[in-house]
Design an enzyme around this catalytic site. Structure first.
Site, mmCIF file in Angstrom:
data_model
loop_
_atom_site.group_PDB
_atom_site.id
_atom_site.type_symbol
_atom_site.label_atom_id
_atom_site.label_comp_id
_atom_site.label_asym_id
_atom_site.label_seq_id
_atom_site.Cartn_x
_atom_site.Cartn_y
_atom_site.Cartn_z
ATOM 1 N N LYS A 117 40.396 -0.110 70.336
ATOM 2 C CA LYS A 117 41.070 -1.046 69.429
ATOM 3 C C LYS A 117 41.179 -2.358 70.275
ATOM 4 O O LYS A 117 41.269 -3.530 69.446
ATOM 5 C CB LYS A 117 42.588 -0.754 69.011
ATOM 6 C CG LYS A 117 42.792 0.590 68.543
ATOM 7 C CD LYS A 117 42.472 0.983 67.362
ATOM 8 C CE LYS A 117 42.598 2.141 66.747
ATOM 9 N NZ LYS A 117 41.100 2.886 66.036
ATOM 10 N N GLU A 201 50.455 -7.272 71.646
ATOM 11 C CA GLU A 201 50.054 -8.279 70.419
ATOM 12 C C GLU A 201 51.224 -8.898 70.307
ATOM 13 O O GLU A 201 52.403 -8.340 70.256
ATOM 14 C CB GLU A 201 49.481 -7.627 69.484
ATOM 15 C CG GLU A 201 47.982 -7.597 69.469
ATOM 16 C CD GLU A 201 47.633 -7.068 68.216
ATOM 17 O OE1 GLU A 201 46.298 -6.736 68.033
ATOM 18 O OE2 GLU A 201 48.111 -6.590 67.447
ATOM 19 N N ARG A 293 33.881 4.882 59.329
ATOM 20 C CA ARG A 293 33.816 6.113 58.751
ATOM 21 C C ARG A 293 34.210 5.534 57.227
ATOM 22 O O ARG A 293 34.602 4.691 56.928
ATOM 23 C CB ARG A 293 34.797 7.015 59.107
ATOM 24 C CG ARG A 293 36.194 6.765 58.953
ATOM 25 C CD ARG A 293 37.441 7.838 59.261
ATOM 26 N NE ARG A 293 38.709 7.293 58.697
ATOM 27 C CZ ARG A 293 39.557 6.554 59.227
ATOM 28 N NH1 ARG A 293 39.240 6.043 60.479
ATOM 29 N NH2 ARG A 293 40.826 5.898 58.793
HETATM 30 C C1 MV4 Z 1 50.627 -4.429 63.553
HETATM 31 C C2 MV4 Z 1 51.750 -4.803 62.568
HETATM 32 C C3 MV4 Z 1 52.409 -5.815 63.187
HETATM 33 N N1 MV4 Z 1 51.836 -6.715 64.176
HETATM 34 N N2 MV4 Z 1 50.193 -5.360 64.722
HETATM 35 C C4 MV4 Z 1 48.382 -0.847 63.449
HETATM 36 C C5 MV4 Z 1 48.109 0.385 63.171
HETATM 37 C C6 MV4 Z 1 48.174 0.413 61.528
HETATM 38 N N3 MV4 Z 1 48.174 1.652 61.145
HETATM 39 C C7 MV4 Z 1 49.669 -0.319 61.319
HETATM 40 N N4 MV4 Z 1 49.534 -1.542 62.378
HETATM 41 C C8 MV4 Z 1 50.083 -2.559 62.447
HETATM 42 N N5 MV4 Z 1 49.694 -3.302 63.500
HETATM 43 C C9 MV4 Z 1 51.029 -6.364 64.885
HETATM 44 N N6 MV4 Z 1 50.476 -7.342 65.835
HETATM 45 C C10 MV4 Z 1 52.168 -3.836 61.768
HETATM 46 C C11 MV4 Z 1 51.320 -2.822 61.540
HETATM 47 C C12 MV4 Z 1 51.540 -1.866 60.617
HETATM 48 C C13 MV4 Z 1 52.719 -1.265 60.891
HETATM 49 C C14 MV4 Z 1 53.593 -1.252 61.979
HETATM 50 C C15 MV4 Z 1 54.693 -0.292 62.217
HETATM 51 C C16 MV4 Z 1 55.045 0.370 60.988
HETATM 52 C C17 MV4 Z 1 54.334 0.412 59.952
HETATM 53 C C18 MV4 Z 1 53.226 -0.418 59.663
HETATM 54 C C19 MV4 Z 1 52.472 -0.330 58.570
HETATM 55 C C20 MV4 Z 1 51.277 -0.740 58.285
HETATM 56 C C21 MV4 Z 1 50.998 -1.862 59.412
#
Ligand code: MV4
Length: 483
Positions: A117, A201, A293
């Site tokens: 990632k 990040e 995928r």
């Molecule tokens: C984030 C984010 C907010 N800020 N990165 C990365 C993996 C994906 N499945 C969710 N991800 C996120 N990356 C930054 N810099 C918010 C998410 C995010 C999320 C994070 C915590 C809990 C639930 C989430 C649901 C969708 C996206």
């Protein structure tokens, strides 16, 4: 390129059945594999040939050597990995190539690149894709992590470079919490992925999760098939996916299409892939990761575009050029996918497997059901709890939601618990109906939904009561008449 005449499906359940259906329509033979607990799987019966992989039921679908040797034994020209299992294993893709078996998917080096990632971000940033401020190298130690986080400014998010599904991810809002959260993220990553390279990040509060479907042949034709809104998630598991996003600013939409296709063109990407972005409240967009995928939610894109993604993957793998240009692709209406999971909403959605004793699928205009369940099917406990996907289509958003309510209320599954009551609650929720949701939607709504009330559809209850009264009347009457 050699013509593909027989495909081994290195997967199980609904996606295995989905790939078999695509093969049948292409007049390509299909070979199913199955573990000891999957003997009753419907995909085993629907394939032209089937081979058991004995031993540990989960390992069966991860055993590269056994799967390759079965493909050879069956004389399969190609292997389709589906999603999950080996679908993003560069080692597996390479093993196929080394054994002169066509891997139906991207090139191994792109699978390897996007499996990291952090390296993905560095590569995408280098070709002009917007990414979030953060580290390009693994964090060396806690002191460095704290220093970098202060530079970026809290809140930050710690992520595992080789993570997935939200594991190895921690949001840090204050410096005092960094050490503990960093250690728990790194330990979790080590435990689940065997790697503990972590990166940091800037954290985006309550983003929307928008992903772009890419499809590319081996001749530099790179197209997009629109976007999907996957914001409605629970514990990093997508629950509902929508195409197109009901509230995405048109300029942002076109920008995402351009960034995604331009990046894949520059990388020389082949086959299908999905580029995930976060969209914040000010409509800023940030690349977070790419999936090399076909995804669980591909049907919503198929329905609004009319393109069969699995069939196109097989054609691309055998060296065909894409038969359509970007300007020939049009999107019509809205599609919503509801993941049907064998879990108990009354017990914190714990997996609740068992035997389906009775089953009535919804149908009618604009309803698609991709599932491997059937009446009498005993759901094995060894795998993911998703047993199917209900996908509905409507000409406009409100129409799609209405269709979803009608189909979900029709859906009848007896013998196991499912999350259908949750879906019934969501399609009745005014914020959902107005398209007002982001990734925090279920966090706010879950404890407000009364899943009991939704479980027994009121109208249905009254109707059943009325019918049973009628039956009594008829019986009573017949008794009188007979004497
Ligand atoms: C984030 C984010 C907010 N800020 N990165 C990365 C993996 C994906 N499945 C969710 N991800 C996120 N990356 C930054 N810099 C918010 C998410 C995010 C999320 C994070 C915590 C809990 C639930 C989430 C649901 C969708 C996206």
């Amino acid at each position: 390129m050699k013509k593909i005449e027989k495909v081994l499906i290195a997967n199980r359940g609904e996606i295995a059945l989905r790939i078999i259906r695509a093969c049948k329509e292409l007049e390509v033979k299909s070979v199913a594999i199955f573990s000891e607990v999957d003997v009753e799987g419907i995909w085993v019966r629907k394939a032209d040939e089937c081979y058991p992989i004995l031993g540990n039921p989960v390992e069966a679908y991860l055993d590269i050597n056994k799967i390759i040797s079965l493909a050879k034994k069956a004389n399969a020209d190609a292997i389709h990995p589906g999603y999950g299992f080996l679908s993003e294993s560069a080692e597996f893709a390479q093993a196929c190539v080394d054994n002169d078996i066509i891997f139906i998917g991207p090139k191994a080096d792109h699978i390897a690149l996007f499996g990291d990632k952090m390296a993905s971000k560095v590569a995408m940033k280098a070709i002009g894709v917007p990414v979030l401020e953060g580290t390009d190298e693994p964090v060396a130690d806690i002191a460095e992590g704290e220093r970098i986080s202060k530079e970026i400014g809290f809140p930050v998010i710690i992520k595992a470079a080789f993570g997935g599904g939200g594991r190895g991810m921690r949001i840090v809002r204050q410096e005092k919490d960094f050490k503990e959260l960093y250690e728990s993220a790194a330990n979790e990553s080590k435990k689940y992925f065997g790697r503990d390279e972590m990166f940091i990040e800037k954290y985006v509060e309550n983003p929307r999760h928008i992903e772009i479907q890419i499809i590319a042949d081996k001749y530099g034709n790179v197209l997009h098939l629109g976007e999907r809104d996957c914001s409605i998630q629970r514990r990093h598991q997508k629950v509902i996916e929508i195409a197109p996003s009901p509230r995405l600013n048109e300029k942002v939409r076109l920008f995402l299409y351009e960034v995604a296709t331009d990046a894949m063109l520059k990388l020389g990407y082949e086959s299908v892939g999905t580029i995930e972005f976060l969209v914040d409240a000010e409509d800023n967009v940030y690349f977070i990761e790419m999936n090399t995928r076909v995804q669980v939610e591909h049907p919503v894109t198929e329905i609004i575009s009319g393109i069969d993604i699995i069939q196109r993957m097989i054609e691309i793998a055998e060296g065909d050029k894409l038969k359509f240009k970007q300007e020939e692709i049009t999107f019509r209406g809205y599609a919503i996918e509801f993941r049907i999971n064998a879990e108990d909403p009354k017990r914190k959605f714990m997996p609740a497997v068992g035997k389906i004793t009775n089953y009535m699928a919804p149908g009618g205009p604009g309803v698609r059901l991709d599932t491997s369940m059937y009446s009498g099917y005993k759901i094995p406990a060894n795998y993911d709890s998703m047993i199917g996907k209900l996908i509905v289509w409507g000409l406009d958003w409100k129409g799609a939601v209405k269709k979803a309510k009608r189909a979900l209320d029709e859906f009848f599954i007896e013998g196991i618990s499912t999350n259908i009551p949750l879906h019934r609650a969501i399609v009745r929720d005014l914020d959902f109906i107005d398209g007002k949701f982001d990734t925090s939607y279920l966090d706010h709504k879950l404890d407000k939904f009364n899943l009991d009330a939704i479980n027994n559809i009121e109208e249905e209850e009254q109707k059943m009561a009325q019918i049973s009264k009628l039956i009594d009347t008829i019986k009573h009457h017949n008794i009188n008449v007979r004497h």
